[in-house]
Design an enzyme around this catalytic site. Structure first.
Site, short mmCIF file in Angstrom:
data_model
loop_
_atom_site.label_atom_id
_atom_site.label_comp_id
_atom_site.label_asym_id
_atom_site.label_seq_id
_atom_site.Cartn_x
_atom_site.Cartn_y
_atom_site.Cartn_z
N ASP A 162 0.82 -1.21 0.00
CA ASP A 162 0.00 0.00 0.00
C ASP A 162 0.86 1.26 0.00
O ASP A 162 0.64 2.16 0.79
CB ASP A 162 -0.90 -0.09 1.26
N ASN A 174 6.57 -8.30 6.53
CA ASN A 174 5.37 -7.65 7.05
C ASN A 174 4.14 -8.35 6.51
O ASN A 174 4.05 -8.64 5.31
CB ASN A 174 5.32 -6.18 6.61
N GLU A 175 3.21 -8.69 7.40
CA GLU A 175 1.90 -9.21 7.04
C GLU A 175 1.93 -10.31 6.00
O GLU A 175 1.35 -10.16 4.91
CB GLU A 175 1.01 -8.06 6.57
N TYR A 224 -11.03 -1.14 9.09
CA TYR A 224 -11.40 -2.15 8.09
C TYR A 224 -12.40 -3.15 8.66
O TYR A 224 -13.26 -3.65 7.95
CB TYR A 224 -10.17 -2.90 7.58
N GLU A 264 1.06 -1.53 14.16
CA GLU A 264 0.22 -0.64 13.34
C GLU A 264 -1.18 -0.57 13.92
O GLU A 264 -1.76 -1.60 14.29
CB GLU A 264 0.10 -1.15 11.90
N LYS A 303 -3.81 7.99 6.74
CA LYS A 303 -3.69 7.63 8.15
C LYS A 303 -2.58 8.41 8.86
O LYS A 303 -2.29 8.15 10.03
CB LYS A 303 -3.48 6.12 8.33
C1 GCB Z 1 -1.36 -2.45 6.76
C2 GCB Z 1 -0.08 -2.37 6.04
C3 GCB Z 1 0.26 -0.96 5.61
C4 GCB Z 1 -0.99 -0.26 5.09
C5 GCB Z 1 -2.00 -0.21 6.21
C6 GCB Z 1 -3.31 0.46 5.77
O1 GCB Z 1 -1.65 -3.38 7.45
O2 GCB Z 1 1.00 -2.93 6.74
O3 GCB Z 1 1.26 -1.01 4.62
O4 GCB Z 1 -0.72 1.01 4.59
O5 GCB Z 1 -2.30 -1.50 6.63
O6 GCB Z 1 -3.48 1.65 5.96
O7 GCB Z 1 -4.14 -0.23 5.19
#
Ligand code: GCB
Length: 595
Positions: free
Chosen positions: A168, A407-408, A472, A504, A568
């Site tokens: 993203d 990550n993720e 989300y 996060e 964000k």
């Molecule tokens: C996440 C990701 C990050 C995204 C964020 C989002 O989990 O690690 O890269 O930017 O969510 O804002 O969706």
């Protein structure tokens, strides 16, 4: 390789900031000999991405190959030296020619590559450097790529972004960090690896391991100098030994509260003659996990910080030093003490600032949302190579306290990931990273879809989670969001008995959008969500920190979920504070103290 410096034995010159530029969507440049130079009246600034600088040429979303060329004069006094070219980073891969000769390629973005150009460079003359840069990705690259076909075949067309990306943030292309030509002696330090230990209340130990190019040396000396210029410890070896220990009495340890740096001066000798010298700023500190605590020099530390991005208006991902200075000022202003280099290693210039200012860093490798269904045969090898280059580059920074090696993973929730393939993959990468550095905790942030059975938890020293309840999931519903977060943190900790770090959490907010009711996208909603998360996180004794997503708004690939930017940020993309920034400043001033 060591960061280029200038001294009696080493010289350097930075390439001119403006380069000739030409996009090559058909990839015909190499066939047509563009490495001998090419026609174009377009110029581009380096460091900088092509996307926003050259938007008018249609390159805002360009994914492909582009060529850079530059003529530079190499002074005559470089003659007789070893000459190197360092490209601080070119994303995501690059090939380099000097005076028409191919000197090498680099398949890793976000990291420097040093080329020995001694046989190609002409001293006392003008030289031509040509770089072909591509921001394309594939199944084997780090980060892993994705295509429209993947989305179509998996019936996930609503998830597709343009350009397609597994992440993203904008897949900016270009030369993003400085390009430097530098010289060394033929026998020189290639690397210095510094480990530090605490031996007693005010006694520190510095272990130095030197990697040396060439064998024209017979002894090595290191000395440690304090900020008053006093030599506080020294040691030397003969017989080509390359390891040395220094013991420092009355040692001032490095911490975020007192980021004291010593100068480590290393010299290489042949007989009595000095043939190379390198000076490095180091901090003497120890980081470790004990039970559920993260300890810096034996004292508990609580991380209050952000996930960030290298992203700014026009510059894209290009290193822009005024922004680096500004961001550190803002991190101090808001009372944070840390950030994660989400989702890739940041410029070394940023880590040097973090060392100096006492900001703690989690350095991350861009194995983002790895999809094991599409992992190609070379992925593991590339992932390891990336981690090893990152660890080598960042090892000596006292500010870097944790490695994040991905990550993720499995963001698509693929069942096969849990049947052993995910475990096998991560076990190997974690073991490998520990073999490179067993002095720092290692982690991989997990996502909600990855769930609590995510194999990364088994191998991580810290249980890192990215959670977006209230955004989300349970959109607009903070009560359900916080209940779920709290429950999950307890379950996670009960299952693995390791410290939890929320790497996060956050909400988009459109700067200037307000409401007196809880309303998503307003500054009030973002601020409230962050406040509630922080309260919940800090109520759990197993947590070692909270990292808000994100420090500032940043550009993403196009998708209906994003209005150009991921919003964000608690600061806007141009770094104006939103309501959440003022709230965090108050919260972090009042809450759990760090060392
Ligand atoms: C996440 C990701 C990050 C995204 C964020 C989002 O989990 O690690 O890269 O930017 O969510 O804002 O969706």
């Amino acid at each position: 390789m060591l960061y280029p410096i200038r001294n009696t034995f080493r010289d350097m010159q930075e390439a001119n900031p403006l380069w000739k530029f030409r996009a090559d969507p058909e990839k015909t440049g190499e066939k047509n000999g563009w490495f001998n130079d090419f026609d174009s009246d377009v110029e581009i600034a380096v460091p900088g991405s092509w996307n926003e600088q050259l938007e008018e040429l249609g390159l805002l979303h360009y994914v492909g190959l582009a060529w850079y060329s530059q003529r530079f004069f190499l002074p005559a006094h470089f003659s007789g030296k070893r000459i190197w070219l360092r490209i601080g980073s070119a994303d995501f891969s690059s090939k380099v020619w000097i005076n028409g000769s191919f000197v090498g390629k680099c398949e890793f973005g976000f990291l420097p590559n040093d080329y020995d150009i001694t046989e190609f460079a002409r001293c006392g003359k003008e030289n031509l450097i040509v770089v072909g840069v591509s921001n394309e990705l594939n199944d084997d690259s780090v980060p892993q790529g994705i295509t429209t076909e993947h989305y179509e075949n998996e019936n996930r067309m609503r998830e597709e972004t343009n350009p397609p990306a597994r992440f993203d943030f904008s897949p900016f292309g270009g030369i993003h960090r400085p390009v430097i030509v530098y010289s060394t002696s033929s026998s020189c330090f290639r690397n210095l690896r510094v480990d530090t230990k605490i031996l007693g209340k005010s006694r520190g130990k510095v272990e130095v391991a030197a990697e040396i190019d060439g064998d024209g040396f017979d002894s090595l000396r290191v000395e440690l100098v304090d900020q008053e210029g006093k030599v506080v410890a020294q040691s030397s070896t003969g017989g080509k030994k390359t390891r040395l220990d220094l013991v420092v009495d009355n040692c001032r340890f490095w911490s975020n509260g007192d980021p004291y740096l010593y100068s480590l001066r290393a010299s290489l000798r042949r007989g009595t003659e000095v043939i190379d010298e390198y000076a490095l700023k180091i901090g003497i500190r120890e980081i470790r996990i004990e039970g559920d605590k993260l300890l810096l020099n034996g004292h508990e530390i609580f991380l209050k910080g952000f996930g960030k991005h290298e992203d700014f208006i026009v510059a894209g991902r290009g290193l822009f030093l005024p922004l680096v200075v500004k961001d550190f000022q803002l991190m101090k202003w808001i009372n944070s003490n840390s950030f994660r280099t989400s989702h890739y290693p940041y410029a070394e210039e940023i880590l040097l600032q973090a060392d100096r200012l006492g900001i703690l860093v989690i350095s991350e490798a861009p194995a983002i949302s790895l999809d094991l269904r599409h992992v190609g045969p070379k992925m593991m090898q590339n992932h390891k190579e990336f981690v090893s280059r990152m660890v080598q580059r960042d090892y000596n920074h006292p500010s870097v306290i944790i490695w994040s090696i991905g990550n993720e993973p499995n963001i698509t929730g693929y069942d096969g990931y849990y049947d052993g393939s995910g475990k096998k993959y991560w076990e190997e990468i974690f073991d490998f990273t520990r073999s490179l550095d067993n002095s720092r905790p290692i982690t991989v942030p997990n996502c909600t879809r990855g769930g609590l059975d995510d194999p990364v938890f088994e191998f991580s020293d810290i249980l890192s989670i990215n959670r977006y309840y209230g955004w989300y999931e349970y959109p607009g519903n903070l009560q359900l969001a916080i209940e779920r977060l709290g429950r999950e943190m307890d379950e996670l900790h009960n299952k693995y008995k390791k410290p939890v770090l929320v790497t996060e959490f956050g909400a988009d907010s459109l700067s200037g959008s307000h409401s007196d009711s809880l309303q998503m996208f307003t500054e009030e909603y973002q601020s409230k969500l962050i406040e509630e998360y922080v309260r919940c996180i800090e109520s759990k004794p197993c947590t070692i920190g909270e990292m808000v997503w994100n420090f500032a708004d940043f550009r993403t690939p196009q998708h209906f979920r994003r209005v150009i930017l991921n919003l964000k940020g608690v600061f806007t993309r141009s770094r104006e504070p939103k309501l959440a920034a003022f709230r965090l400043k108050e919260i972090w001033a009042a809450q759990r103290k760090d060392t």
